[in-house]
Scaffold this active site. Structure first.
Site, PDB file in Angstrom:
ATOM      1  N   ASP A   5       0.784  -1.238   0.000  1.00  0.00           N
ATOM      2  CA  ASP A   5       0.000   0.000   0.000  1.00  0.00           C
ATOM      3  C   ASP A   5       0.814   1.287   0.000  1.00  0.00           C
ATOM      4  OD1 ASP A   5       1.055   0.007   2.540  1.00  0.00           O
ATOM      5  OD2 ASP A   5      -0.783  -0.657   3.516  1.00  0.00           O
TER       6      ASP A   5
ATOM      7  N   GLU B  94      -0.138  -9.124  -0.951  1.00  0.00           N
ATOM      8  CA  GLU B  94      -0.715  -8.536   0.275  1.00  0.00           C
ATOM      9  C   GLU B  94      -1.934  -7.670  -0.090  1.00  0.00           C
ATOM     10  OE1 GLU B  94       0.756  -5.391   3.318  1.00  0.00           O
ATOM     11  OE2 GLU B  94       1.726  -7.237   3.983  1.00  0.00           O
TER      12      GLU B  94
ATOM     13  N   GLU C 100      -2.257   5.178   2.799  1.00  0.00           N
ATOM     14  CA  GLU C 100      -2.173   3.753   2.429  1.00  0.00           C
ATOM     15  C   GLU C 100      -3.523   3.146   2.054  1.00  0.00           C
ATOM     16  OE1 GLU C 100      -0.605   5.081   5.047  1.00  0.00           O
ATOM     17  OE2 GLU C 100       1.518   4.705   4.693  1.00  0.00           O
TER      18      GLU C 100
ATOM     19  N   HIS D 277       6.225   5.421  12.597  1.00  0.00           N
ATOM     20  CA  HIS D 277       6.490   6.278  11.434  1.00  0.00           C
ATOM     21  C   HIS D 277       5.235   6.804  10.755  1.00  0.00           C
ATOM     22  CE1 HIS D 277       5.194   3.387   8.372  1.00  0.00           C
ATOM     23  NE2 HIS D 277       5.657   2.461   9.173  1.00  0.00           N
TER      24      HIS D 277
ATOM     25  N   ARG E  82       2.224   8.478   8.924  1.00  0.00           N
ATOM     26  CA  ARG E  82       1.973   9.893   8.624  1.00  0.00           C
ATOM     27  C   ARG E  82       0.869  10.483   9.500  1.00  0.00           C
ATOM     28  NH1 ARG E  82       4.761   9.400   3.885  1.00  0.00           N
ATOM     29  NH2 ARG E  82       5.215  11.327   2.763  1.00  0.00           N
TER      30      ARG E  82
ATOM     31  N   HIS F 251      13.025   5.638  12.508  1.00  0.00           N
ATOM     32  CA  HIS F 251      12.796   5.788  11.067  1.00  0.00           C
ATOM     33  C   HIS F 251      13.488   7.072  10.588  1.00  0.00           C
ATOM     34  CE1 HIS F 251      10.571   6.386   7.328  1.00  0.00           C
ATOM     35  NE2 HIS F 251      10.024   5.191   7.457  1.00  0.00           N
TER      36      HIS F 251
HETATM   37  C1  UD1 Z   1       6.599   4.981   3.529  1.00  0.00           C
HETATM   38  C2  UD1 Z   1       5.209   4.561   3.055  1.00  0.00           C
HETATM   39  C3  UD1 Z   1       4.458   3.839   4.153  1.00  0.00           C
HETATM   40  C4  UD1 Z   1       5.283   2.682   4.711  1.00  0.00           C
HETATM   41  C5  UD1 Z   1       6.633   3.224   5.144  1.00  0.00           C
HETATM   42  C6  UD1 Z   1       7.516   2.101   5.617  1.00  0.00           C
HETATM   43  C7  UD1 Z   1       4.060   6.028   1.471  1.00  0.00           C
HETATM   44  C8  UD1 Z   1       3.263   7.265   1.304  1.00  0.00           C
HETATM   45  N1  UD1 Z   1       4.444   5.757   2.719  1.00  0.00           N
HETATM   46  O1  UD1 Z   1       6.434   5.967   4.538  1.00  0.00           O
HETATM   47  O2  UD1 Z   1       3.243   3.311   3.629  1.00  0.00           O
HETATM   48  O3  UD1 Z   1       4.595   2.130   5.800  1.00  0.00           O
HETATM   49  O4  UD1 Z   1       7.283   3.857   4.035  1.00  0.00           O
HETATM   50  O5  UD1 Z   1       8.623   2.584   6.328  1.00  0.00           O
HETATM   51  O6  UD1 Z   1       4.339   5.334   0.532  1.00  0.00           O
HETATM   52  N2  UD1 Z   1      13.969   8.712   4.387  1.00  0.00           N
HETATM   53  C9  UD1 Z   1      15.350   8.661   4.294  1.00  0.00           C
HETATM   54  N3  UD1 Z   1      15.946   7.468   3.960  1.00  0.00           N
HETATM   55  C10 UD1 Z   1      15.254   6.332   3.749  1.00  0.00           C
HETATM   56  C11 UD1 Z   1      13.841   6.374   3.875  1.00  0.00           C
HETATM   57  C12 UD1 Z   1      13.221   7.570   4.171  1.00  0.00           C
HETATM   58  O7  UD1 Z   1      16.031   9.661   4.495  1.00  0.00           O
HETATM   59  O8  UD1 Z   1      15.851   5.279   3.474  1.00  0.00           O
HETATM   60  C13 UD1 Z   1      13.303  10.002   4.728  1.00  0.00           C
HETATM   61  C14 UD1 Z   1      13.342  10.983   3.549  1.00  0.00           C
HETATM   62  O9  UD1 Z   1      13.463  12.278   4.055  1.00  0.00           O
HETATM   63  C15 UD1 Z   1      11.958  10.759   2.932  1.00  0.00           C
HETATM   64  C16 UD1 Z   1      11.111  10.580   4.181  1.00  0.00           C
HETATM   65  O10 UD1 Z   1      11.918   9.771   5.028  1.00  0.00           O
HETATM   66  O11 UD1 Z   1      11.554  11.847   2.143  1.00  0.00           O
HETATM   67  C17 UD1 Z   1       9.752   9.971   3.968  1.00  0.00           C
HETATM   68  O12 UD1 Z   1       9.812   8.814   3.179  1.00  0.00           O
HETATM   69  P1  UD1 Z   1       8.482   8.282   2.426  1.00  0.00           P
HETATM   70  O13 UD1 Z   1       8.804   7.031   1.698  1.00  0.00           O
HETATM   71  O14 UD1 Z   1       7.815   9.373   1.675  1.00  0.00           O
HETATM   72  O15 UD1 Z   1       7.478   7.984   3.617  1.00  0.00           O
HETATM   73  P2  UD1 Z   1       7.560   7.025   4.860  1.00  0.00           P
HETATM   74  O16 UD1 Z   1       7.071   7.782   6.034  1.00  0.00           O
HETATM   75  O17 UD1 Z   1       8.891   6.372   4.909  1.00  0.00           O
HETATM   76  N1  UDP Z   2      12.370  -3.331  10.427  1.00  0.00           N
HETATM   77  C1  UDP Z   2      13.751  -3.393  10.185  1.00  0.00           C
HETATM   78  N2  UDP Z   2      14.580  -2.532  10.865  1.00  0.00           N
HETATM   79  C2  UDP Z   2      14.111  -1.615  11.744  1.00  0.00           C
HETATM   80  C3  UDP Z   2      12.708  -1.532  11.964  1.00  0.00           C
HETATM   81  C4  UDP Z   2      11.869  -2.388  11.277  1.00  0.00           C
HETATM   82  O1  UDP Z   2      14.203  -4.229   9.409  1.00  0.00           O
HETATM   83  O2  UDP Z   2      14.916  -0.870  12.325  1.00  0.00           O
HETATM   84  C5  UDP Z   2      11.467  -4.228   9.676  1.00  0.00           C
HETATM   85  C6  UDP Z   2      10.402  -4.951  10.459  1.00  0.00           C
HETATM   86  O3  UDP Z   2      10.861  -6.210  10.932  1.00  0.00           O
HETATM   87  C7  UDP Z   2       9.274  -5.104   9.450  1.00  0.00           C
HETATM   88  C8  UDP Z   2       9.437  -3.877   8.551  1.00  0.00           C
HETATM   89  O4  UDP Z   2      10.757  -3.392   8.780  1.00  0.00           O
HETATM   90  O5  UDP Z   2       9.432  -6.251   8.629  1.00  0.00           O
HETATM   91  C9  UDP Z   2       8.415  -2.838   8.916  1.00  0.00           C
HETATM   92  O6  UDP Z   2       8.733  -1.626   8.314  1.00  0.00           O
HETATM   93  P1  UDP Z   2       7.965  -0.278   8.654  1.00  0.00           P
HETATM   94  O7  UDP Z   2       7.491  -0.315  10.053  1.00  0.00           O
HETATM   95  O8  UDP Z   2       8.873   0.832   8.247  1.00  0.00           O
HETATM   96  O9  UDP Z   2       6.757  -0.287   7.627  1.00  0.00           O
HETATM   97  P2  UDP Z   2       5.254  -0.860   7.672  1.00  0.00           P
HETATM   98  O10 UDP Z   2       5.328  -2.316   7.897  1.00  0.00           O
HETATM   99  O11 UDP Z   2       4.520  -0.115   8.736  1.00  0.00           O
HETATM  100  O12 UDP Z   2       4.732  -0.503   6.321  1.00  0.00           O
END
Ligand code: UD1
Ligand code: UDP
Length: 375
Positions: free
Chosen positions: A97, A119, A133, A215, A217, A248
């Site tokens: 999602d 999923e 999502e 994490h 939103r 995160h």
């Molecule tokens: C995203 C997904 C969410 C998922 C989550 C898992 C969307 C809208 N959101 O949220 O569904 O549950 O990932 O973690 O698709 N950033 C870094 N390095 C990284 C990753 C993120 O610096 O490796 C920072 C960046 O500033 C980036 C921000 O995090 O712009 C947000 O990342 P984004 O993928 O937009 O949203 P998440 O909150 O990570």
């Molecule tokens: N996870 C990881 N390292 C971390 C935190 C989480 O590998 O420091 C793994 C966790 O075991 C799970 C996945 O990341 O499989 C969950 O990711 P996240 O919570 O970012 O996203 P969501 O599942 O909510 O979309």
């Protein structure tokens, strides 16, 4: 040969697609399978690719600091067009999602590939929670040709939306395939890594360990402030407890949490962990407090109680089984439920029973077998 393109962008999608990639690679005589990452996440995605030894065939490298959803969505649509045009996949696989999931499904739809949603069918029916999502997975569901649903409940959700029954395949969640693979690796006698060595030095084995992640939103802003207040209070009231919180990388998480918790004794704020180290840490912990989707699915397999910092859930299976409780971002509720589990042995034992509502580790095999039956 049938051509598959597996597209993903974030850490959880990578964890949940990695075993599917491995399974398709075992059938190189039938399928040509390529991997495309949007790299919506960068460092957090690369940690997973390294552990599962996956080298993407296409990398759109789209992560930008604090990127907004409009820019990300349009970059994915534009970035995928030449990839799809050059490879011309028969089947495109997307997961879950995220924005990558939704935009990749649209791009595949425009180019005429069959879309397989892994999923599929998780719903809260509330478009604002989780945001965005619920919209992402609903749109992906509309565009998909085959829905790989993890549970009977997710299948029911799809049938309520009039998706044809014969296009919905219940497989279990591929996260259990990834988890079992990782547990086996982490438990093998010669396995260790620097992160696990450092964690062992950091943690006090005489204290009960609470693992926190967050994490979402919809929790940004006031929600994270209430979460930090709760974490502080739990530590203040329970001197025999320590909290570890792999943060995160989203600045909307990093900034408020670091501002409020970085100087607090017995709270360890650490960078995101690689998947095997995180699995090791889940197994070590007494209790998990999280808003993560994936962690809610993994923890019951490890027998760990979970307090979920959300008001709605698309994962009712573990709540129904009593191993997960929804606490929202209500400070008082987080504190009282944590206090109960820390001090009431019976309540703890009731919640910590091992339970596996999300599958038996053979979801990827079922997905591949279904595709073989279609060609
Ligand atoms: C995203 C997904 C969410 C998922 C989550 C898992 C969307 C809208 N959101 O949220 O569904 O549950 O990932 O973690 O698709 N950033 C870094 N390095 C990284 C990753 C993120 O610096 O490796 C920072 C960046 O500033 C980036 C921000 O995090 O712009 C947000 O990342 P984004 O993928 O937009 O949203 P998440 O909150 O990570
Ligand atoms: N996870 C990881 N390292 C971390 C935190 C989480 O590998 O420091 C793994 C966790 O075991 C799970 C996945 O990341 O499989 C969950 O990711 P996240 O919570 O970012 O996203 P969501 O599942 O909510 O979309």
């Amino acid at each position: 040969m049938t051509k598959n393109l597996i597209i993903f962008g974030t850490r959880p999608e990578a964890i949940k697609m990695a075993p599917l990639i491995k399974e398709f690679m075992l059938h190189g005589d039938i399928f040509e399978t390529k991997v495309c990452v949007t790299a919506q996440h960068r460092e957090m995605l690369d940690q997973v690719l390294d552990f599962f030894e996956i080298v993407p065939d296409f990398d759109l490298n789209l992560m930008r600091p604090n990127q907004n959803l409009n820019k990300l969505t349009s970059s994915i649509l534009l970035g995928l067009k030449p990839v799809l045009e050059s490879f011309k996949p028969d089947y495109v696989f997307v997961h879950g999602d995220t924005t990558t999931t939704m935009a990749a499904s649209m791009a595949a739809f425009y180019l005429g590939s069959k879309i397989c949603h892994v999923e599929a069918g998780l719903r809260t029916t509330n478009m604002q929670s989780p945001f965005p999502e619920e919209m992402n997975r609903s749109v992906t569901g509309v565009l998909s040709n085959i829905h790989f649903a993890p549970t009977q409940i997710s299948k029911q959700n799809l049938m309520l939306e009039n998706k044809p029954k014969e296009h919905i395949i219940v497989t279990g969640n591929t996260v259990i395939d990834a988890l079992l693979f990782s547990i086996k690796k982490v438990n093998s006698p010669d396995y260790t890594n620097d992160e696990i060595r450092k964690l062992t030095d950091l943690l006090d084995s005489n204290k009960k360990l609470i693992l926190v992640t967050g994490h979402r939103r919809e929790n940004h802003g006031a929600g994270f402030i209430r979460i930090c207040d709760a974490i502080k209070q739990i530590i203040k009231r329970n001197p025999d407890v320590e909290i570890i919180y792999p943060l995160h990388l989203n600045p909307n998480v990093q900034n408020p949490v670091r501002d409020r918790l970085s100087e607090t004794e017995n709270i360890h704020l650490i960078p995101p962990l690689s998947y095997p180290s995180f699995v090791w840490l889940m197994a070590k912990s007494y209790l998990i407090i999280t808003d993560s989707g994936g962690v809610q699915e993994e923890a019951p397999s490890l027998g760990k109680p979970v307090l979920v910092m959300r008001d709605t859930t698309e994962r009712p299976e573990a709540v129904n089984a009593g191993t997960v409780v929804l606490v929202g971002t209500n400070t008082k509720k987080i504190i009282s439920e944590a206090h109960k589990l820390l001090n009431d042995t019976l309540a703890y034992e009731k919640m910590s029973k091992k339970h596996n509502p999300y599958g038996d580790g053979r979801a990827c095999l079922k997905i591949v077998n279904h595709i073989i039956s279609c060609i």
